[in-house]
Write a protein that holds these residues in place. Structure first.
Motif, short mmCIF file in Angstrom:
data_model
loop_
_atom_site.label_atom_id
_atom_site.label_comp_id
_atom_site.label_asym_id
_atom_site.label_seq_id
_atom_site.Cartn_x
_atom_site.Cartn_y
_atom_site.Cartn_z
N THR A 158 0.84 -1.19 0.00
CA THR A 158 0.00 0.00 0.00
C THR A 158 0.88 1.25 0.00
O THR A 158 2.03 1.22 0.44
CB THR A 158 -0.92 0.00 1.22
OG1 THR A 158 -0.13 -0.18 2.41
CG2 THR A 158 -1.94 -1.13 1.12
N PRO A 159 0.35 2.38 -0.50
CA PRO A 159 1.18 3.57 -0.68
C PRO A 159 1.89 4.06 0.57
O PRO A 159 3.00 4.59 0.48
CB PRO A 159 0.18 4.61 -1.20
CG PRO A 159 -0.86 3.81 -1.91
CD PRO A 159 -0.99 2.55 -1.11
N GLU A 160 1.28 3.89 1.74
CA GLU A 160 1.93 4.38 2.96
C GLU A 160 3.22 3.63 3.28
O GLU A 160 4.01 4.07 4.13
CB GLU A 160 0.98 4.32 4.15
CG GLU A 160 0.47 2.94 4.49
CD GLU A 160 -0.85 2.62 3.82
OE1 GLU A 160 -1.60 1.77 4.38
OE2 GLU A 160 -1.14 3.21 2.76
N ASP A 176 -7.85 5.93 -11.78
CA ASP A 176 -9.27 5.69 -11.50
C ASP A 176 -10.14 6.38 -12.53
O ASP A 176 -9.89 7.53 -12.91
CB ASP A 176 -9.63 6.19 -10.10
CG ASP A 176 -8.89 5.43 -9.02
OD1 ASP A 176 -8.83 4.20 -9.13
OD2 ASP A 176 -8.39 6.07 -8.08
N ASP A 179 -12.82 10.13 -11.86
CA ASP A 179 -12.40 11.11 -10.87
C ASP A 179 -11.86 12.36 -11.55
O ASP A 179 -11.29 12.31 -12.63
CB ASP A 179 -11.31 10.54 -9.96
CG ASP A 179 -11.84 9.44 -9.06
OD1 ASP A 179 -12.99 9.58 -8.62
OD2 ASP A 179 -11.11 8.48 -8.81
N PRO A 184 -5.80 10.25 -7.03
CA PRO A 184 -6.08 10.88 -5.73
C PRO A 184 -5.49 10.14 -4.55
O PRO A 184 -5.36 10.69 -3.47
CB PRO A 184 -7.61 10.86 -5.67
CG PRO A 184 -7.99 9.65 -6.47
CD PRO A 184 -6.98 9.61 -7.59
N ARG A 185 -5.11 8.88 -4.75
CA ARG A 185 -4.66 8.07 -3.63
C ARG A 185 -3.22 8.34 -3.22
O ARG A 185 -2.76 7.85 -2.20
CB ARG A 185 -4.82 6.59 -3.96
CG ARG A 185 -3.85 6.08 -5.00
CD ARG A 185 -4.14 4.65 -5.40
NE ARG A 185 -5.34 4.57 -6.21
CZ ARG A 185 -5.92 3.43 -6.57
NH1 ARG A 185 -5.42 2.29 -6.19
NH2 ARG A 185 -7.01 3.44 -7.31
N TYR A 186 -2.48 9.10 -4.02
CA TYR A 186 -1.05 9.29 -3.77
C TYR A 186 -0.74 10.71 -3.30
O TYR A 186 -1.16 11.68 -3.93
CB TYR A 186 -0.24 8.99 -5.02
CG TYR A 186 -0.51 7.61 -5.58
CD1 TYR A 186 -0.16 6.47 -4.86
CD2 TYR A 186 -1.15 7.44 -6.80
CE1 TYR A 186 -0.42 5.20 -5.35
CE2 TYR A 186 -1.40 6.18 -7.30
CZ TYR A 186 -1.05 5.07 -6.57
OH TYR A 186 -1.31 3.81 -7.05
N THR A 187 0.02 10.80 -2.22
CA THR A 187 0.51 12.11 -1.78
C THR A 187 1.69 12.51 -2.65
O THR A 187 2.22 11.71 -3.44
CB THR A 187 0.97 12.05 -0.32
OG1 THR A 187 2.13 11.20 -0.23
CG2 THR A 187 -0.13 11.50 0.58
N GLN A 190 4.53 10.20 -1.91
CA GLN A 190 4.33 8.85 -2.46
C GLN A 190 4.55 8.83 -3.96
O GLN A 190 5.09 7.85 -4.51
CB GLN A 190 2.92 8.36 -2.12
CG GLN A 190 2.73 8.05 -0.65
CD GLN A 190 1.27 7.92 -0.25
OE1 GLN A 190 0.37 8.16 -1.05
NE2 GLN A 190 1.03 7.55 1.01
#
Length: 276
Positions: A158-160, A176, A179, A184-187, A190
């Protein structure tokens, strides 16, 4: 089973052949940017066929069994001789050293896309093997910008946890549909580990590659490509039709890799259709 045995025989013959090694060395003028050799281990001549076609990306699925990495799509396909080291790391390292610490003689980039079949435990063991068996020089892009990019896909962490691994252990991100931001899931931090995003083409279209893609679907794909590039990452679709129309679509839209089971045919097509 017979297919796997046949692959193994061809691979061992390639590794043993000096003339094949020379062929690997002399590829500067053969390199065609944008070819991704999908499931490369299923090719008649794994690694060598894609490399000599100038592939920009080569894919291998791996299983970790009793401390050894085996290459194949399913466990029943695995054989003692079909290891990640024998099939990819050793011939790639040999070419890398022959080319002056570069994947290709002319410095064009190469990505090794490693598809994990059993997650984080495999990735930790893979990094340890790279560090302890002399392969770090092959992938350490932090010290050598012409090193091979090692990108992890499949059963991913997972990205974290991206930052838990060495900086050269990069990740294949996901995009995705629908959207406003497909990533959107990555900082920001990351995304430093994500040089590539991939997704199944059928999530966006059921196009079969034999007719014209609809204008709406074409525009949706273009937006995804533009948004990925705006974040500084490349983009790839798996399961996209493997036809000349689809290859042309990838080139027209700026998709970074033509996903194919026929790397030599794509190279020939690119040379034939490129502008002089």
């Amino acid at each position: 089973m017979k297919h796997a045995i046949y692959l193994a025989a061809l691979l061992l013959a390639g590794l043993a052949s000096c003339s094949q090694a020379q062929k690997v060395k002399a590829t500067a003028e053969q390199t065609a940017v944008g070819i991704h050799s999908h499931n490369d281990y299923a090719q008649p001549t794994p690694f060598y066929g894609a490399y000599n076609a100038g592939a920009a990306s080569i894919e291998a699925d791996i299983f970790l069994i009793d401390g050894q990495f085996y290459v194949g799509h399913d466990e029943e396909d695995l054989r003692p001789e079909l290891t990640l080291e024998a099939m990819y790391l050793d011939p790639l390292l040999k070419a890398f050293q022959q080319n002056g610490q570069r994947a290709y003689p002319d410095g064009k980039p190469l990505q090794l896309l490693v598809d994990l079949k059993d997650g984080a435990a495999t990735l930790s063991a893979l990094q340890e093997m790279i560090e302890t068996k002399g392969y770090k020089q092959l992938f350490d892009t932090t010290k050598n910008p012409t090193a091979v990019s090692l990108v992890i896909t499949g059963d991913q962490i997972t990205p974290e946890h991206f930052a838990d691994y060495a900086p050269y252990v990069l990740q294949d991100g996901r995009i995705d549909k629908g959207d406003s931001d497909p990533l959107p899931r990555y900082t920001k931090e990351q995304l430093k580990y994500v040089p590539l995003v991939s997704q199944e083409f059928q999530k966006f279209s059921q196009w079969d590659g034999t007719t014209d893609l609809s204008a709406d679907e074409r525009e949706q794909l273009r937006q995804l490509v533009d948004e990925a590039h705006a974040k500084g990452v490349k983009i790839r679709f798996w399961g996209i039709p493997d036809t000349e129309r689809a290859w042309q679509l990838s080139r027209d839209l700026g998709i970074d890799f033509i996903n194919t089971d026929h790397p030599q045919q794509v190279r020939d097509w690119l040379e034939k259709t490129s502008n002089p």
